[in-house]
Scaffold this motif. Structure first.
Motif, PDB file in Angstrom:
ATOM      1  N   VAL A  31       0.775   4.012   8.952  1.00 35.95           N
ATOM      2  CA  VAL A  31       1.991   3.862   8.160  1.00 35.95           C
ATOM      3  C   VAL A  31       1.595   4.117   6.709  1.00 35.95           C
ATOM      4  O   VAL A  31       0.876   3.322   6.108  1.00 35.95           O
ATOM      5  CB  VAL A  31       2.592   2.448   8.320  1.00 35.95           C
ATOM      6  CG1 VAL A  31       3.856   2.314   7.498  1.00 35.95           C
ATOM      7  CG2 VAL A  31       2.875   2.152   9.792  1.00 35.95           C
ATOM      8  N   PRO A  32       2.038   5.257   6.157  1.00 29.63           N
ATOM      9  CA  PRO A  32       1.535   5.646   4.829  1.00 29.63           C
ATOM     10  C   PRO A  32       1.932   4.668   3.719  1.00 29.63           C
ATOM     11  O   PRO A  32       1.180   4.501   2.756  1.00 29.63           O
ATOM     12  CB  PRO A  32       2.180   7.017   4.587  1.00 29.63           C
ATOM     13  CG  PRO A  32       2.720   7.474   5.908  1.00 29.63           C
ATOM     14  CD  PRO A  32       2.906   6.277   6.765  1.00 29.63           C
ATOM     15  N   ALA A  33       3.081   4.064   3.826  1.00 29.70           N
ATOM     16  CA  ALA A  33       3.504   3.143   2.760  1.00 29.70           C
ATOM     17  C   ALA A  33       4.013   1.849   3.385  1.00 29.70           C
ATOM     18  O   ALA A  33       4.749   1.864   4.364  1.00 29.70           O
ATOM     19  CB  ALA A  33       4.606   3.785   1.921  1.00 29.70           C
ATOM     20  N   PHE A  34       3.601   0.745   2.805  1.00 32.71           N
ATOM     21  CA  PHE A  34       3.936  -0.555   3.391  1.00 32.71           C
ATOM     22  C   PHE A  34       4.007  -1.579   2.276  1.00 32.71           C
ATOM     23  O   PHE A  34       3.150  -1.607   1.392  1.00 32.71           O
ATOM     24  CB  PHE A  34       2.846  -0.930   4.399  1.00 32.71           C
ATOM     25  CG  PHE A  34       2.942  -2.328   4.960  1.00 32.71           C
ATOM     26  CD1 PHE A  34       4.082  -2.767   5.629  1.00 32.71           C
ATOM     27  CD2 PHE A  34       1.862  -3.211   4.831  1.00 32.71           C
ATOM     28  CE1 PHE A  34       4.142  -4.053   6.158  1.00 32.71           C
ATOM     29  CE2 PHE A  34       1.919  -4.493   5.361  1.00 32.71           C
ATOM     30  CZ  PHE A  34       3.061  -4.905   6.017  1.00 32.71           C
ATOM     31  N   ARG A  35       5.063  -2.363   2.313  1.00 35.88           N
ATOM     32  CA  ARG A  35       5.174  -3.458   1.341  1.00 35.88           C
ATOM     33  C   ARG A  35       5.580  -4.705   2.108  1.00 35.88           C
ATOM     34  O   ARG A  35       6.469  -4.654   2.955  1.00 35.88           O
ATOM     35  CB  ARG A  35       6.219  -3.127   0.290  1.00 35.88           C
ATOM     36  CG  ARG A  35       6.339  -4.205  -0.798  1.00 35.88           C
ATOM     37  CD  ARG A  35       7.195  -3.725  -1.948  1.00 35.88           C
ATOM     38  NE  ARG A  35       8.577  -3.540  -1.528  1.00 35.88           N
ATOM     39  CZ  ARG A  35       9.465  -2.808  -2.218  1.00 35.88           C
ATOM     40  NH1 ARG A  35       9.111  -2.173  -3.319  1.00 35.88           N
ATOM     41  NH2 ARG A  35      10.701  -2.707  -1.787  1.00 35.88           N
ATOM     42  N   ILE A  71       0.861  -1.187   0.000  1.00 35.00           N
ATOM     43  CA  ILE A  71       0.000   0.000   0.000  1.00 35.00           C
ATOM     44  C   ILE A  71       0.897   1.237   0.000  1.00 35.00           C
ATOM     45  O   ILE A  71       2.008   1.203   0.532  1.00 35.00           O
ATOM     46  CB  ILE A  71      -0.944   0.046   1.233  1.00 35.00           C
ATOM     47  CG1 ILE A  71      -0.154  -0.143   2.537  1.00 35.00           C
ATOM     48  CG2 ILE A  71      -2.050  -0.978   1.133  1.00 35.00           C
ATOM     49  CD1 ILE A  71      -0.960   0.084   3.803  1.00 35.00           C
ATOM     50  N   GLY A  72       0.447   2.300  -0.617  1.00 34.58           N
ATOM     51  CA  GLY A  72       1.187   3.569  -0.613  1.00 34.58           C
ATOM     52  C   GLY A  72       2.422   3.516  -1.506  1.00 34.58           C
ATOM     53  O   GLY A  72       2.696   2.510  -2.172  1.00 34.58           O
ATOM     54  N   ASP A  73       3.150   4.623  -1.499  1.00 37.17           N
ATOM     55  CA  ASP A  73       4.327   4.764  -2.368  1.00 37.17           C
ATOM     56  C   ASP A  73       5.582   4.578  -1.513  1.00 37.17           C
ATOM     57  O   ASP A  73       6.068   5.519  -0.882  1.00 37.17           O
ATOM     58  CB  ASP A  73       4.306   6.144  -3.026  1.00 37.17           C
ATOM     59  CG  ASP A  73       5.451   6.303  -4.041  1.00 37.17           C
ATOM     60  OD1 ASP A  73       6.394   5.469  -4.025  1.00 37.17           O
ATOM     61  OD2 ASP A  73       5.396   7.260  -4.833  1.00 37.17           O
ATOM     62  N   LEU A  74       6.082   3.347  -1.492  1.00 36.86           N
ATOM     63  CA  LEU A  74       7.193   3.019  -0.611  1.00 36.86           C
ATOM     64  C   LEU A  74       8.486   3.713  -1.047  1.00 36.86           C
ATOM     65  O   LEU A  74       9.260   4.184  -0.215  1.00 36.86           O
ATOM     66  CB  LEU A  74       7.382   1.501  -0.546  1.00 36.86           C
ATOM     67  CG  LEU A  74       8.262   1.032   0.597  1.00 36.86           C
ATOM     68  CD1 LEU A  74       7.560   1.184   1.936  1.00 36.86           C
ATOM     69  CD2 LEU A  74       8.691  -0.412   0.401  1.00 36.86           C
TER      70      LEU A  74
END
Lengths: 281, 779
Positions: free
Chosen positions: B350-354, B178-181
């Motif tokens: 957490v804005p970005a998560f992979r 999710i988001g731009d990691l």
């Protein structure tokens, strides 16, 4: 567990006779080591000769300046004995810290000493106090009795009847229990009497319980924790296992010896047993 | 959806457990208490090697042992020449993240080669337990030992030996983002990288597994007593193996001494049933403790985590790679790893998560879930990350958490992830900042910080640890409940879920008493027998309270409606004129005109009004189908003192703030929470299944595997918040698995905080030796 003959002996001579007559017979004291060994197939004796019916093997008395404990006296009985706690409280505390309540109400002094498990507590008590082991045949000093890993000076069909503990000026036992088994990962027994300091270490040595000579000498000169050497045994002579490396054991010998000396000196423990810490000792 | 907001009278009360009298007076009936006429005993011959070809099995000597009836090796019994059925958790439709899932057939008896120490190789049936054991010892198996794969890293090495010849060692893969990691890492003030590992451990129920299977040749029916957590799965598996209608298999589970996730279908279940039919005699198998140690393990997962953060302590992104060692067999798809992914973000934004994960086979005991099932790993990762950020920025760990926490006003909160039932995740209420502050208050956080500083002057090491956790629970598909009222007004509640210590007889009686408005004492809960209800989906995954609880509520409401309809007919008034009170239906305007529930139960036997009320009798059956899971939450805080001499960690204070919605019985919830937390303390400070490089288990008994004991358990300071979920009528959330989730993370934080010196704790457990080494290396 495989089938075996069971004999309940009424007297020491009867027990000794049965042990001599039946091939592969084993004496049964409290059974806290032997029964699990049978259960797991690690021992399969043809017969068990139960010493539990011999009343003369039980009890605690104070005779000629020595504490005399019958071989079949349970750990709980020693821990709860007014005589022990008056004359030699360190031994009472040692007995009260063995295993768990079930073990303490079945396990016996003689059984523990005859088995000489390298991580058992009583061998440290015997060696650290300079006890005398009395059998149906003779008396043996603790220094000569413990001959190595699970081995003793006992002959076949020889049975411990009592153990005589001289009463020192002061003594203390400090144990670091294995988190799982509650045997001693390391246990240090220190006693100071008019003519000697004895330091016995259990749990740590590759050949079982031993006396730490360097520590004894240091303490004989100056009975303070600061004088103890950081390492008193070569790492090669110490156990390494899942729970503790030789290095950790060496460190613990020093830490526990210091605490035992502090306890002898009557210092309040700075390391009380805490909830969640026993996992503590 | 929450239909009845009313003041609760019975539900939630800490009533004494109905099962206690039986269990505490030794009157419980466990599988080993089942003794049938002419019963035979089963014993299993197990591989002593982790990895070995089986060259030959000689059973002649075993067959000669007195009392041995038969010895079974592969090929002897066609029903057993089959793999164990694959297990997916109830409600699992399709895992949204998983794009690789290879299944290695797990045969009842090892075929050709053994793949872990303890794998069944042959079985012996005999007239007595002793004869079976002696027979098993007399089976001679010739092995050729093969190099063992002893760790996940070892398994993934190029050229590593294959655990299963037909498949590579990596058998599962998942990913999500999710988001731009990339942008998160570009904007980061600093990046932290670490490998964080949770050890291999095991569920340790006080009762091991067991089965008695009894074939009735005349009726062609199989009756089984079992410890299985999912009796219906066992029923269906046996019906398939025996090739009979599943109504001809009846599974009875009486009292069961704990399960924790590990008690599912195993080789002996199939063998006992097949051999009972073959030999026309009941067959019993009771697992020894030694066998229990090599039957199923759990956790054993490491995490390579990369974190992008700002100097003000806020998280920008997390890149997580997960590797799980599943042992030789994996019957649970990637459920646990998926749980880790879906719980790792915890209470935080957490804005970005992979996340990417792999499941890897090794020559070790198979994995099954254990209480927490992927969640302790998740909290361990997140709280370690937050503590590392705190250490790096110099901001207090509590403050770092407050800077990243989801505000209450953003509830319901969606983080963009998808649950394993393929429904978008939405946290259904709760106030995480309040929980965190309350936990700090209950611990006395500020005070411990002062004491820590004072103690340090004396060389004493005190530290504080914080962990937040989530517990998604109540996964479907559904559970049912049938409630009946007899001619004397007594109430029975029938369920399709069995209990292994969860207090079902108490809590579901409370639900029924509350919503049927009958005395708690008059309600009896009956379960643990597949003849009572035709479908059930198992006691696990923290699903029973939500599913069965709501089913009981719906059945109670349906039964009240039926009573109202019958009473209206009998009394000759409209349904709206009937009131129900004190187990009696009466005319609202003329309360003396009425019938008791007991009288109506008698009337319902033959009254024709019942034609369109579902037939005779005062009985109602309802099922509850949840749309998806509901989210419970907790914060654990612990103050510890580390003994620098020995490495022992002692608890000074332990505080828990917990929200599982409406409690069914507050004492039972406390019990679940305390018991679970104790398991978590075991995992934090001692428990570990250790193997050597040849795949031999070194911790095969309680002499080497440390479980916490009563004296090790600190008093817990517990505060419950009650945020009813809008996702089910009862407003209940899961309570079974939350306890063990946070302790590893909390203790890691506390011990690290106590030792200081910028040490980093990255793996569990914190045994005294490990703590000694951390102190030594921090110098």
């Amino acid at each position: 567990m495989k089938p075996f003959q069971y004999r309940l002996a009424k007297s020491v001579p009867e027990a000794v006779a049965a042990l001599a007559q039946i091939a592969e017979a084993r004496p049964l004291a409290g059974g806290m080591t032997l029964i699990p060994a049978l259960k797991h197939g690690l021992a399969a004796p043809a017969a068990l000769v139960d010493l539990g019916g011999i009343a003369s093997l039980r009890g605690v008395s104070f005779e000629n300046g020595e504490l005399v404990v019958g071989a079949m006296t349970t750990h709980a009985a020693v821990a709860g004995s007014p005589i022990v706690n008056e004359r030699l409280p360190a031994l009472g505390r040692l007995a009260g810290g063995i295993g768990d309540p079930q073990v303490r109400h079945r396990g016996t002094l003689g059984g523990s000493v005859a088995n000489n498990d390298p991580a058992a507590d009583y061998p440290a008590g015997c060696l650290g106090l300079g006890a005398t082991i009395v059998t149906n045949l003779r008396t043996v000093s603790a220094d000569e009795f413990f001959t190595g890993f699970f081995s003793t000076a006992l002959a076949p069909a020889e049975v411990i009847t009592s153990i005589r503990f001289p009463v020192p000026m002061r003594a203390a036992y400090v144990k670091f229990a294995n988190q799982a088994s509650r045997y001693a990962t390391v246990g240090v027994f220190i006693s100071q009497s008019a003519n000697a300091v004895r330091v016995a270490v259990t749990g740590a040595g590759r050949s079982g319980v031993f006396r730490a000579g360097e520590m004894e000498q240091a303490l004989a000169k100056d009975f303070r924790p600061e004088t103890l050497p950081a390492h008193c045994v070569a790492l090669d002579d110490l156990n390494t296992d899942l729970h503790a490396s030789a290095e950790y054991r060496s460190h613990l010998i020093n830490v526990l010896a210091r605490r035992a000396v502090e306890a002898c000196m009557g210092a309040p423990s700075r390391h009380p047993v805490r909830h969640g810490g026993a996992y503590a000792f | 959806m929450r239909s009845e907001m009313k003041a609760l009278k019975v539900l939630g009360q800490p009533l004494r457990r109905k099962e206690d009298l039986r269990l505490l007076t030794g009157a419980g009936r466990f599988v080993d208490d089942v003794k049938l006429e002419s019963m035979l005993y089963l014993a299993t011959v197990r591989s002593p090697y982790a990895h070995a070809r089986i060259l030959a099995i000689d059973k002649s000597e075993a067959l000669a042992v007195a009392g041995v009836v038969d010895v079974i090796v592969p090929g002897d019994c066609p029903e057993l020449d089959r793999p164990l059925p694959e297990v997916l958790e109830p409600g699992t439709l399709s895992n949204p993240y998983c794009d690789l899932h290879l299944t290695n057939p797990h045969h009842v008896l090892a075929r050709g080669k053994a793949t872990f120490q303890g794998e069944p190789v042959a079985m012996v049936v005999a007239e007595s337990k002793l004869a079976a054991a002696l027979g098993a010892e007399a089976v001679h198996v010739e092995y050729e030992e093969l190099p063992a794969v002893h760790s996940a890293e070892d398994a993934m090495r190029p050229g590593a030996p294959r655990v299963h010849d037909a498949n590579p060692n990596i058998i599962g893969h998942l990913k999500t983002a999710i988001g731009d990691l990339d942008a998160a890492f570009r904007k980061a003030d600093f990046v932290i990288e670490e490998r964080l590992a949770i050890q291999r451990l095991a569920s340790m129920p006080i009762e091991g597994r067991g089965i008695v299977a009894s074939w009735d040749a005349r009726r062609e029916e199989m009756t089984v007593w079992s410890t299985d957590q999912v009796p219906y799965r066992l029923r269906d598996a046996l019906a398939r193996m025996l090739d009979i209608h599943y109504d001809r298999v009846r599974i009875i589970s009486g009292d069961v001494g704990g399960a924790f996730g590990g008690k599912g279908l195993i080789a002996e279940d199939l063998a006992a049933a097949a051999l009972s039919r073959r030999l026309h005699r009941p067959v019993k198998w009771i697992e020894s403790r030694s066998e229990n140690f090599v039957s199923a393990h759990a956790r054993d997962q490491y995490h390579d985590v990369r974190v992008a953060a700002r100097n003000d302590g806020t998280l920008l992104g997390i890149d997580l790679k997960i590797v799980k060692d599943v042992g030789a067999y994996n019957h649970y798809e990637m459920v646990q790893t998926t749980n880790t992914v879906n719980h790792v973000l915890s209470h935080y934004k957490v804005p970005a998560f992979r996340a990417e994960g792999w499941c890897v086979v090794t020559n070790k005991v198979q994995m099954r879930p254990t209480r927490g099932a992927g969640r302790p790993e998740a909290s361990f990762v997140m709280d370690r990350v937050l503590d590392f950020v705190a250490a790096r920025t110099g901001i207090d760990p509590l403050e770092v958490r407050l800077r990243n926490i989801i505000p209450a006003e953003e509830m319901p909160y969606s983080n963009g992830l998808t649950y394993r039932d393929n429904v978008a995740i939405s946290y259904d209420g709760g106030d995480y900042p309040r929980m965190l502050r309350l936990a700090a208050e209950r611990l006395g956080y500020a005070d411990w910080r002062k004491r820590q500083a004072d103690a340090r002057k004396d060389g004493r090491l005190i530290g504080i640890g914080i962990s937040s956790s989530l517990e998604a629970g109540g996964v479907g598909p559904c559970e049912g409940a049938r409630i009946t009222i007899d001619d004397k007004g007594r109430v029975s509640v029938y369920l399709g879920v069995n209990s292994h210590g969860q207090s079902h007889e108490t809590t579901f009686a409370q639900v029924c008493a509350e919503y049927l408005e009958v005395p708690y004492e008059s309600v009896r809960v009956v379960a643990g027998d597949t003849a009572l209800m035709r479908y059930g989906y198992g006691t696990g995954a923290s699903r029973v309270g939500v599913n069965a609880g709501n089913a009981v509520m719906l059945a109670a409401l349906a039964l009240k409606q039926k009573i109202r309809a019958l009473a209206a007919h009998v009394l000759g008034v409209g349904e709206d004129d009937v009131r129900l009170e004190a187990q009696r239906a009466f005319v609202a305007s003329d309360p003396d005109r009425g019938r008791t529930f007991a009288q109506l139960a008698q009337a319902a036997r033959a009254n024709k009004r019942m034609i369109d009320l579902g037939g005779p009798g005062l009985t109602a059956t309802e099922f509850f189908y949840p749309e998806t899971v509901t989210w419970s939450s907790a914060v654990h805080m612990v103050a510890v003192e580390v003994d620098p001499g020995t490495g022992i960690v002692g608890v000074l204070k332990y505080a828990i703030v917990h929200d599982c919605g409406v409690p069914m019985n507050s004492a039972v919830v406390d019990g679940q929470l305390q018991g679970g937390t104790v398991q978590g303390i075991g995992a934090a400070l001692g428990e570990e299944m250790v193997y050597d490089v040849s795949g031999q288990l070194l911790t095969g008994s309680f002499m080497d595997y440390p479980m916490p004991r009563a004296a090790d358990v600190p008093p817990f300071e517990i505060e419950h918040l009650v945020t009813p979920t809008p996702k089910n009528p009862l407003g209940v959330r899961a309570a079974g698995e939350g306890g063990p989730v946070s302790p590893p993370a909390a203790f890691a934080g506390a011990v690290e905080d106590a030792i200081g010196k910028r040490c980093r704790i990255t793996r569990m457990p914190l045994t005294p030796q490990r703590v000694f080494e951390i102190i030594r290396d921090a110098k």
